[in-house]
Design an enzyme around this catalytic site. Sequence first.
Site, short mmCIF file in Angstrom:
data_model
loop_
_atom_site.label_atom_id
_atom_site.label_comp_id
_atom_site.label_asym_id
_atom_site.label_seq_id
_atom_site.Cartn_x
_atom_site.Cartn_y
_atom_site.Cartn_z
N ARG A 148 57.26 14.02 14.99
CA ARG A 148 56.06 13.49 14.33
C ARG A 148 56.16 13.65 12.81
NH1 ARG A 148 51.95 9.99 14.14
NH2 ARG A 148 50.02 10.89 13.32
N GLU B 96 42.48 35.82 41.51
CA GLU B 96 43.21 37.06 41.83
C GLU B 96 42.79 38.19 40.88
OE1 GLU B 96 47.30 37.01 43.00
OE2 GLU B 96 47.18 34.88 43.48
C1 LIG Z 1 40.97 27.94 41.01
C2 LIG Z 1 40.43 29.09 41.77
C3 LIG Z 1 40.99 29.41 42.99
C4 LIG Z 1 40.49 30.46 43.74
N1 LIG Z 1 41.01 30.72 44.97
C5 LIG Z 1 40.52 31.73 45.72
C6 LIG Z 1 41.02 31.97 47.04
O1 LIG Z 1 41.93 31.27 47.50
N2 LIG Z 1 40.46 32.96 47.76
C7 LIG Z 1 39.45 33.75 47.30
O2 LIG Z 1 39.01 34.63 48.00
N3 LIG Z 1 38.94 33.53 46.04
C8 LIG Z 1 39.45 32.55 45.26
N4 LIG Z 1 38.94 32.30 44.00
C9 LIG Z 1 37.81 33.09 43.54
C10 LIG Z 1 38.22 34.12 42.49
O3 LIG Z 1 38.98 35.15 43.06
C11 LIG Z 1 36.93 34.62 41.84
O4 LIG Z 1 36.42 33.53 41.09
C12 LIG Z 1 37.16 35.81 40.93
O5 LIG Z 1 37.44 36.96 41.68
C13 LIG Z 1 35.94 36.10 40.04
O6 LIG Z 1 34.76 36.09 40.76
P1 LIG Z 1 33.50 35.22 40.25
O7 LIG Z 1 33.99 33.84 39.99
O8 LIG Z 1 32.42 35.39 41.23
O9 LIG Z 1 33.13 35.85 38.86
P2 LIG Z 1 32.22 37.16 38.62
O10 LIG Z 1 32.71 38.29 39.42
O11 LIG Z 1 30.79 36.76 38.77
O12 LIG Z 1 32.54 37.42 37.10
C14 LIG Z 1 31.94 36.68 36.04
C15 LIG Z 1 32.35 37.35 34.73
O13 LIG Z 1 31.90 38.71 34.71
C16 LIG Z 1 32.99 39.56 34.48
N5 LIG Z 1 32.81 40.81 35.22
C17 LIG Z 1 32.50 40.99 36.52
N6 LIG Z 1 32.46 42.28 36.82
C18 LIG Z 1 32.76 42.95 35.69
C19 LIG Z 1 32.90 44.32 35.35
N7 LIG Z 1 32.73 45.29 36.27
N8 LIG Z 1 33.21 44.63 34.09
C20 LIG Z 1 33.42 43.68 33.15
N9 LIG Z 1 33.32 42.36 33.41
C21 LIG Z 1 32.99 42.01 34.67
C22 LIG Z 1 34.21 38.81 35.00
O14 LIG Z 1 35.41 39.30 34.42
C23 LIG Z 1 33.88 37.40 34.56
O15 LIG Z 1 34.21 37.23 33.20
C24 LIG Z 1 39.43 31.25 43.23
C25 LIG Z 1 38.89 30.95 41.97
C26 LIG Z 1 39.38 29.88 41.24
C27 LIG Z 1 38.78 29.57 39.90
#
Ligand SMILES: Cc1cc2nc3c(=O)[nH]c(=O)nc-3n(C[C@H](O)[C@H](O)[C@H](O)COP(=O)(O)OP(=O)(O)OC[C@H]3O[C@@H](n4cnc5c(N)ncnc54)[C@H](O)[C@@H]3O)c2cc1C
Length: 398
Positions: free
Chosen positions: A282, A378
């Site tokens: 570029r 994870e």
């Molecule tokens: C593309 C994708 C694929 C997935 N596949 C699977 C699967 O195959 N099987 C499965 O079981 N799950 C799966 N998940 C789910 C995934 O494991 C969860 O989304 C993840 O564990 C976070 O949980 P939550 O989304 O409920 O976020 P929450 O737990 O609600 O967290 C929200 C925010 O709060 C923060 N937080 C939470 N607790 C604390 C703490 N104690 N201290 C500081 N910060 C904190 C988190 O870091 C995050 O920033 C998938 C998710 C995605 C996006």
Amino acid sequence: MTETQRFRSLVASAASIPDPLPVRAFLDPAHVLLAAEASVFASKELSPRPVPDSDRAAREEARSILKLLGAGGWFESIGRQDWRSASLVREALGASSPLADAVFALQGLGTLPILFAGSPAIQEQWAKAAIAGRAMAAFAMTETEAGSDVAAMRTRAIRDGDGYVVNGAKCYISNAGIADFYIVFASTDPEARGKGISCFLIPADAAGLTFQGPQILSSPHPLGEISFQDCRVPASHRLGEEGRGFALGLKTLDRMRATVGAAACGMAARALVEALRHALSRRQFGKSIAEFQLVQEKVARMATDLEAARLLVYRAAWVADQGAERVTMEAAMAKAFATEAAQRIIDEAVQILGASGVMASHPVDRLYRSVRALRIYEGTTEIQHLVIAGQLFQSPLG
Ligand SMILES: Cc1cc2nc3c(=O)[nH]c(=O)nc-3n(C[C@H](O)[C@H](O)[C@H](O)COP(=O)(O)OP(=O)(O)OC[C@H]3O[C@@H](n4cnc5c(N)ncnc54)[C@H](O)[C@@H]3O)c2cc1C
């Protein structure tokens, strides 16, 4: 042909190849060859495949990628529990097809609990089929009220005669609706919280297990919700002891988390290559943008971040391959650092590409959308940091 000649000829035939040399100290010669073979396979067999443009197409594509990876023997490192090989394969898949990488990840997450705790009969039937790409796995842990706080899960498994009756629901489950079997975590003793969770293998066609529908991501990745209504599971399908399911899940994540970091490295490496290529070609203000020091500073940081990420990933994989019982801290560091670094690298690649980097058809835009979830699934980055701090405070300082 010597090993070096074979490696060179593989490199010559690959469109883009993750360079395993910076982490060679952690690799055996066979790994270096595998890295090259995986890259050639991914760039020749996966890169040219059209990117699915709908959830339905992503589901069909995931199933055909499963067959392709199984036929090529690409899941075998999971069966051997060879974490450096699994990481190298995920780097190559991540660079060419984040969807293929997700397929690989779920075969790992779904097969390891069987290998760790399944009866010989279950291993023979399900683990073998998963590694051969004949059965698609899913790992069902998350619930609406139990994300990071896994122990808060409400899905119940109640003992009934020679089996269990499962009731509840799971969300954000990769491969929901297309998997052949689910590794399901359910509470057998709610008062014991984490120590009351058990793990079961439930075939997708079990009566009472229903796919509730897809949850659509911004990048191709089959995801969805499942529910259980009076779903009967024979006791022989329980993996490990009653109440030890959470520990089994954590043991599985312990092994798989560094490989998430590897996938992130593959995506970041691809973005870096695309950014370098663009910067060299570029021209603005009468010169190539690679001549501007502000662009040079970006690529220097990107490359440094990538190498640091790889070092953590292959260090964790190497420790696991030495037979360590747990790699909790190494894996948490590798996953947290590599996924955060990959996000920064890919974001900078978009910046270097300018408008072309946010075109939906550009590989870097696709990487930008794909890499985001790796910092969440994870175990989020914040949870990895809690794990690391927990390990630090557990061990005597000084
Ligand atoms: C593309 C994708 C694929 C997935 N596949 C699977 C699967 O195959 N099987 C499965 O079981 N799950 C799966 N998940 C789910 C995934 O494991 C969860 O989304 C993840 O564990 C976070 O949980 P939550 O989304 O409920 O976020 P929450 O737990 O609600 O967290 C929200 C925010 O709060 C923060 N937080 C939470 N607790 C604390 C703490 N104690 N201290 C500081 N910060 C904190 C988190 O870091 C995050 O920033 C998938 C998710 C995605 C996006």
